[in-house]
Design a protein around this motif. Structure first.
Motif, short mmCIF file in Angstrom:
data_model
loop_
_atom_site.label_atom_id
_atom_site.label_comp_id
_atom_site.label_asym_id
_atom_site.label_seq_id
_atom_site.Cartn_x
_atom_site.Cartn_y
_atom_site.Cartn_z
N THR A 103 -12.28 6.94 -0.86
CA THR A 103 -11.59 5.65 -0.92
C THR A 103 -12.59 4.54 -1.11
O THR A 103 -13.63 4.50 -0.45
CB THR A 103 -10.82 5.42 0.39
N PHE B 34 -3.93 6.57 -5.69
CA PHE B 34 -4.16 5.60 -4.63
C PHE B 34 -3.14 4.48 -4.72
O PHE B 34 -2.72 4.09 -5.81
CB PHE B 34 -5.57 4.99 -4.75
N TYR B 36 -2.86 0.43 -3.30
CA TYR B 36 -3.48 -0.70 -2.63
C TYR B 36 -2.47 -1.83 -2.57
O TYR B 36 -1.57 -1.94 -3.41
CB TYR B 36 -4.71 -1.19 -3.41
N PHE B 46 -6.55 -0.92 1.02
CA PHE B 46 -6.16 0.47 0.84
C PHE B 46 -4.96 0.81 1.71
O PHE B 46 -4.93 0.47 2.89
CB PHE B 46 -7.34 1.37 1.19
#
Lengths: 115, 116
Positions: A103, B34, B36, B46
């Motif tokens: 991340t 991902f 965000y 995040f």
């Protein structure tokens, strides 16, 4: 919770001037990144940095851009001779390790306006 | 080439209702996905990620996302929206077969508005 910090939050400069954008990554992170977002457009990758070297850079990251880790905490992006089209929000990010699963944690950004 | 699409510029949801923010991706290999969130005058925070394993991923602030390989989607969901969830949401991807190990490829963002 540790955070990535960036200074300044806003920067206004004249075309042709040099600017330095500063970032303090999370303290135990080893990989650092710069991204930018031109108003109304997608976030774009600029560069990644590890062990005092550029790991990867995009086509945007041309000779007018440079990055540096001048000490143990700061990570800077220098734009040597700014152009109008460099106006954007610049985000710094850091990650603990490399790898596709890692991340990236982002700072609040620096809004750069080139006049 | 890798790409991420967020088909909705804006999503409006009443407080207390479930919300979905859509994301589809195109990669040549297995994706790493991902989400965000960006609150006004704040950076990109995040929320969650899918690497492998369970297709339903749980993240921060009660959000979850479901990876659907056949539909190449990774939609963000929350069972009950809060006014404080109002923000800009970004989907991003990395690809195993990409030449790049580092850069995230981003969607255009979806503005989520939760009305009281």
């Amino acid at each position: 919770e540790p955070e990535v910090t960036q200074t300044p939050s806003h920067q206004v400069t004249q075309m042709g001037q040099e600017v330095i954008l500063r970032c303090v990554p999370i303290s135990n992170h080893l990989y650092f990144y710069w991204y930018r977002q031109i108003l109304g457009q997608k976030v774009e990758f600029l560069v990644s940095f590890y062990n005092n070297e550029i790991s990867e850079k995009s086509e945007i990251f041309d000779d007018q851009f440079s990055v540096e880790r001048p000490d143990g905490s700061n990570f800077t992006l220098k734009i040597r001779s700014t152009k109008l089209e460099d106006s954007a929000m610049y985000f710094c990010a850091s990650s603990e390790a490399d790898g596709l699963q890692e991340t990236q944690y982002f700072g609040p950004g620096t809004r750069l306006l080139v006049l | 080439a890798q790409s991420v699409a967020q088909p909705e510029d804006q999503v409006n949801v009443a407080e207390g209702n479930p919300l979905t923010v859509k994301c589809t991706y195109s990669v040549s290999g297995n994706p790493y996905l991902f989400w965000y969130v960006q609150y006004p005058n704040r950076g990109l925070q995040f929320l969650l990620k899918y690497i492998t394993g369970d297709n339903l991923v749980k993240g921060s602030y009660g959000f979850e996302a479901e990876f659907n390989k056949s539909q190449t989607s990774f939609h963000l969901k929350k069972p009950s929206a809060l006014v404080s969830d109002s923000a800009l949401y970004f989907c991003a991807v990395r690809d195993l077969r990409s030449h790049s190990n580092y850069q995230l490829i981003w969607g255009a963002g979806t503005k989520l508005i939760i009305k009281p």
